[in-house]
Design a protein around this motif. Structure first.
Motif, PDB file in Angstrom:
ATOM      1  N   ALA A  16      34.614  32.638  42.718  1.00  0.00           N
ATOM      2  CA  ALA A  16      33.630  33.123  41.750  1.00  0.00           C
ATOM      3  C   ALA A  16      34.319  33.745  40.540  1.00  0.00           C
ATOM      4  O   ALA A  16      33.845  33.623  39.410  1.00  0.00           O
ATOM      5  CB  ALA A  16      32.705  34.143  42.410  1.00  0.00           C
ATOM      6  N   ASP A  17      35.428  34.410  40.744  1.00  0.00           N
ATOM      7  CA  ASP A  17      36.170  35.060  39.663  1.00  0.00           C
ATOM      8  C   ASP A  17      36.872  33.988  38.831  1.00  0.00           C
ATOM      9  O   ASP A  17      37.635  33.174  39.369  1.00  0.00           O
ATOM     10  CB  ASP A  17      37.198  36.023  40.269  1.00  0.00           C
ATOM     11  CG  ASP A  17      37.993  36.764  39.224  1.00  0.00           C
ATOM     12  OD1 ASP A  17      38.815  36.115  38.535  1.00  0.00           O
ATOM     13  OD2 ASP A  17      37.809  37.988  39.107  1.00  0.00           O
ATOM     14  N   PRO A  18      36.642  33.957  37.511  1.00  0.00           N
ATOM     15  CA  PRO A  18      37.243  32.905  36.682  1.00  0.00           C
ATOM     16  C   PRO A  18      38.772  32.917  36.685  1.00  0.00           C
ATOM     17  O   PRO A  18      39.397  31.858  36.652  1.00  0.00           O
ATOM     18  CB  PRO A  18      36.705  33.171  35.279  1.00  0.00           C
ATOM     19  CG  PRO A  18      35.814  34.342  35.353  1.00  0.00           C
ATOM     20  CD  PRO A  18      35.767  34.834  36.753  1.00  0.00           C
ATOM     21  N   ASP A  19      39.397  34.098  36.733  1.00  0.00           N
ATOM     22  CA  ASP A  19      40.860  34.160  36.762  1.00  0.00           C
ATOM     23  C   ASP A  19      41.405  33.613  38.079  1.00  0.00           C
ATOM     24  O   ASP A  19      42.406  32.903  38.103  1.00  0.00           O
ATOM     25  CB  ASP A  19      41.354  35.591  36.548  1.00  0.00           C
ATOM     26  CG  ASP A  19      41.101  36.086  35.133  1.00  0.00           C
ATOM     27  OD1 ASP A  19      40.991  35.247  34.214  1.00  0.00           O
ATOM     28  OD2 ASP A  19      41.015  37.313  34.949  1.00  0.00           O
ATOM     29  N   VAL A  20      40.742  33.947  39.181  1.00  0.00           N
ATOM     30  CA  VAL A  20      41.159  33.423  40.479  1.00  0.00           C
ATOM     31  C   VAL A  20      40.926  31.916  40.511  1.00  0.00           C
ATOM     32  O   VAL A  20      41.728  31.168  41.070  1.00  0.00           O
ATOM     33  CB  VAL A  20      40.425  34.135  41.641  1.00  0.00           C
ATOM     34  CG1 VAL A  20      40.784  33.495  42.985  1.00  0.00           C
ATOM     35  CG2 VAL A  20      40.758  35.623  41.664  1.00  0.00           C
ATOM     36  N   SER A  21      39.862  31.457  39.872  1.00  0.00           N
ATOM     37  CA  SER A  21      39.567  30.026  39.826  1.00  0.00           C
ATOM     38  C   SER A  21      40.692  29.247  39.147  1.00  0.00           C
ATOM     39  O   SER A  21      41.112  28.188  39.632  1.00  0.00           O
ATOM     40  CB  SER A  21      38.239  29.792  39.104  1.00  0.00           C
ATOM     41  OG  SER A  21      37.891  28.438  39.152  1.00  0.00           O
ATOM     42  N   VAL A  22      41.205  29.774  38.053  1.00  0.00           N
ATOM     43  CA  VAL A  22      42.314  29.127  37.345  1.00  0.00           C
ATOM     44  C   VAL A  22      43.554  29.118  38.234  1.00  0.00           C
ATOM     45  O   VAL A  22      44.254  28.109  38.346  1.00  0.00           O
ATOM     46  CB  VAL A  22      42.594  29.830  35.998  1.00  0.00           C
ATOM     47  CG1 VAL A  22      43.868  29.322  35.368  1.00  0.00           C
ATOM     48  CG2 VAL A  22      41.426  29.640  35.050  1.00  0.00           C
ATOM     49  N   THR A  23      43.805  30.226  38.904  1.00  0.00           N
ATOM     50  CA  THR A  23      44.942  30.320  39.814  1.00  0.00           C
ATOM     51  C   THR A  23      44.774  29.360  40.986  1.00  0.00           C
ATOM     52  O   THR A  23      45.717  28.697  41.408  1.00  0.00           O
ATOM     53  CB  THR A  23      45.090  31.766  40.329  1.00  0.00           C
ATOM     54  OG1 THR A  23      45.192  32.641  39.208  1.00  0.00           O
ATOM     55  CG2 THR A  23      46.315  31.928  41.193  1.00  0.00           C
TER      56      THR A  23
END
Length: 102
Positions: free
Chosen positions: A14-21
């Motif tokens: 759900a977190d966009p930064d975690v999604s990129v990672t």
């Protein structure tokens, strides 16, 4: 029955930064740089604030403000909340264990 890779692709953070990672993790899974077992080792290490590296994919928790750096082939690196990455990785691993009956 779904493979770990397929389940990991379906469970988008759900977190966009975690999604990129997480995209780097998915690339690592796709090209066989990392496996489910190695991701379990990574989770265990990150909980102890210990970095892990496997076949050109690295997880480094030693950054200010609780950030995690994930790098792939030493040319792409992304940062996200270590806590949120751990939460997502743990959820994916638990779901796979439930799904596969382990």
């Amino acid at each position: 029955m779904k493979t770990f890779d397929e389940l990991a692709q379906e469970l988008i953070p759900a977190d966009p930064d975690v999604s990129v990672t997480w995209e780097l993790v998915l690339i690592g899974l796709k090209i066989r740089m990392i496996s489910e077992r190695e991701l379990q080792d990574t989770l265990d290490g990150l909980k102890q604030n210990v970095g892990k590296g496997f076949n050109e994919i690295d997880f480094d928790p030693h950054f200010p403000d609780g950030e995690l750096r994930v790098s792939l082939l030493d040319y792409e690196e992304v940062f996200c909340s270590k806590k949120r990455f751990i939460e997502h990785l743990q959820m994916v691993l638990e779901r796979y264990k439930e799904y596969s009956g382990q």
